[in-house]
Design an enzyme around this catalytic site. Structure first.
Site, short mmCIF file in Angstrom:
data_model
loop_
_atom_site.label_atom_id
_atom_site.label_comp_id
_atom_site.label_asym_id
_atom_site.label_seq_id
_atom_site.Cartn_x
_atom_site.Cartn_y
_atom_site.Cartn_z
N LEU A 65 0.87 -1.18 0.00
CA LEU A 65 0.00 0.00 0.00
C LEU A 65 0.91 1.22 0.00
O LEU A 65 1.80 1.33 0.85
CB LEU A 65 -0.90 0.03 1.24
CG LEU A 65 -2.23 -0.72 1.19
CD1 LEU A 65 -2.94 -0.59 2.53
CD2 LEU A 65 -3.13 -0.21 0.08
N ASP A 66 0.69 2.15 -0.95
CA ASP A 66 1.51 3.36 -1.03
C ASP A 66 1.31 4.22 0.23
O ASP A 66 0.29 4.11 0.91
CB ASP A 66 1.12 4.18 -2.27
CG ASP A 66 1.42 3.42 -3.55
OD1 ASP A 66 2.39 2.65 -3.56
OD2 ASP A 66 0.67 3.61 -4.53
N PRO A 67 2.27 5.13 0.51
CA PRO A 67 2.11 6.03 1.66
C PRO A 67 0.80 6.83 1.64
O PRO A 67 0.24 7.12 2.69
CB PRO A 67 3.33 6.96 1.54
CG PRO A 67 4.36 6.12 0.88
CD PRO A 67 3.61 5.27 -0.11
N ALA A 126 -2.02 5.76 0.63
CA ALA A 126 -3.15 4.86 0.87
C ALA A 126 -3.24 4.45 2.34
O ALA A 126 -2.27 4.50 3.08
CB ALA A 126 -3.01 3.62 0.00
#
Length: 357
Positions: free
Chosen positions: A101-103, A105
């Protein structure tokens, strides 16, 4: 020889076998106790073989979360004498996550512990549900609101009806190019590292087949808005963990031990040092304004929602980038039933929330 001396020698000779017997009995009892402790410890560690879901906050990378949880679990295992504290900490437990999960998200981040790490590949390729917000009118190099502007395009022609129609064109098996700012590896190196360093990729990135099970438009806000600062409280306990500074078993060098002792004295009876992660989700508030849309998507593994939003913008003869993302479900896990990073301070909480191997 006096009678007293003879008596003392006889008593000492008689005591020796008794002492040996007592020592043997004591050793036997200690061995039995150690076996019981190991058996008990083994049972507890067996109960930690599995996967569980953490609600990842905005601002942290997935690897940040793994680092924090690994440290929390390791400290508890050591303090409970469930593992050998002489063992190197990096080899003490096996841990990983089931899909980045990207920062920017938040939501379901599945964590595997010990034998549970073997289950992560299945979860990685399995079904996931997301709720996302995109903004029309501009695209960025990262395909989200954190990156630099690439191009602006008109959006006035986009209607709710047209958007709903285009969304359904993405349902099914489709081809998708991953964003260059992603953790996908090329020759063993994440693509985002090439992008950050201004390097060309060593080989052309091909599109990949992904599956979109369903897309539902939840809201379409026609009033243009600008990117605002993302509110992240990186002073809270999710962004910090305590670092040991008093574990002398880890410092073999005598000089290092002296330095360690000095630090301990200066920190009031072995207080712990805090390590704090920085917020990695800093929005680019210079991006142009545009209308936003919120949608829900269920998809298979390998899907990039940033790329999906980027492609939706292109399909509508405009441009678009992602503003926010929540992973609400992954496999059997739902974000509403997940635990927080702070909850990982208690092994029982982790154990109770686990799907076991």
């Amino acid at each position: 020889m006096s009678e007293n001396n003879s008596t003392e020698k006889t008593e000492k000779l008689n005591e020796q076998p008794i002492n040996k017997m007592e020592n043997n009995e004591l050793k036997q009892k200690l061995d039995e106790t150690n076996k019981l402790v190991k058996k008990y410890s083994g049972k507890i560690l067996e109960q930690l073989n599995g996967v569980f879901c953490v609600n990842k906050p905005i601002g942290l990378s997935s690897s940040d979360v793994v680092t924090i949880i690994k440290h929390k679990v390791t400290r508890q295992l050591i303090s409970s004498n469930l593992v050998d504290k002489k063992k190197k900490k990096r080899n003490m437990i096996k841990i990983g996550h089931g899909g980045t999960l990207d920062p920017l998200a938040s939501g379901c981040l599945v964590i595997g512990l010990f034998k549970g790490t073997k289950m992560l590949n299945t979860l990685l390729s399995g079904s996931k549900v997301y709720e996302a917000v995109g903004r029309f009118g501009s695209s960025t190099e990262t395909y989200d609101c954190l990156g630099e502007l690439v191009e602006e395009k008109p959006y006035q022609h986009i209607t709710k009806e047209k958007l709903e129609e285009v969304l359904q064109e993405f349902v099914g098996e489709i081809e998708q190019y991953p964003p260059i700012y992603s953790a996908l590896k090329v020759n063993g190196k994440p693509m985002y590292e090439y992008a950050k360093n201004g390097q060309e990729l060593p080989k052309e990135i091909k599109s990949r087949k992904i599956i979109i099970h369903s897309i539902e438009l939840l809201e379409f806000y026609t009033e243009p808005t600008k990117t605002t600062e993302i509110q992240v409280d990186n002073d809270n306990e999710d962004f910090t963990f305590q670092m040991d500074i008093d574990n002398k078993e880890e410092t073999k060098d005598k000089n290092m031990k002296k330095q360690q002792d000095n630090r301990n004295q200066n920190n009031n009876n072995n207080e712990k040092k805090k390590f704090q992660f920085k917020n990695k989700a800093i929005a680019n508030n210079k991006l142009p304004e545009g209308p936003t849309f919120r949608f829900k998507v269920e998809c298979g593994g390998g899907t990039y929602i940033r790329s999906l939003i980027h492609d939706i913008g292109k399909k509508l003869d405009s441009a678009a980038h992602m503003v926010s993302l929540i992973r609400s479900k992954q496999g059997p896990f739902k974000v509403d039933e997940s635990i927080s990073i702070k909850d990982c301070d208690d092994l029982n909480t982790i154990k109770d929330s686990m799907k076991h191997v």
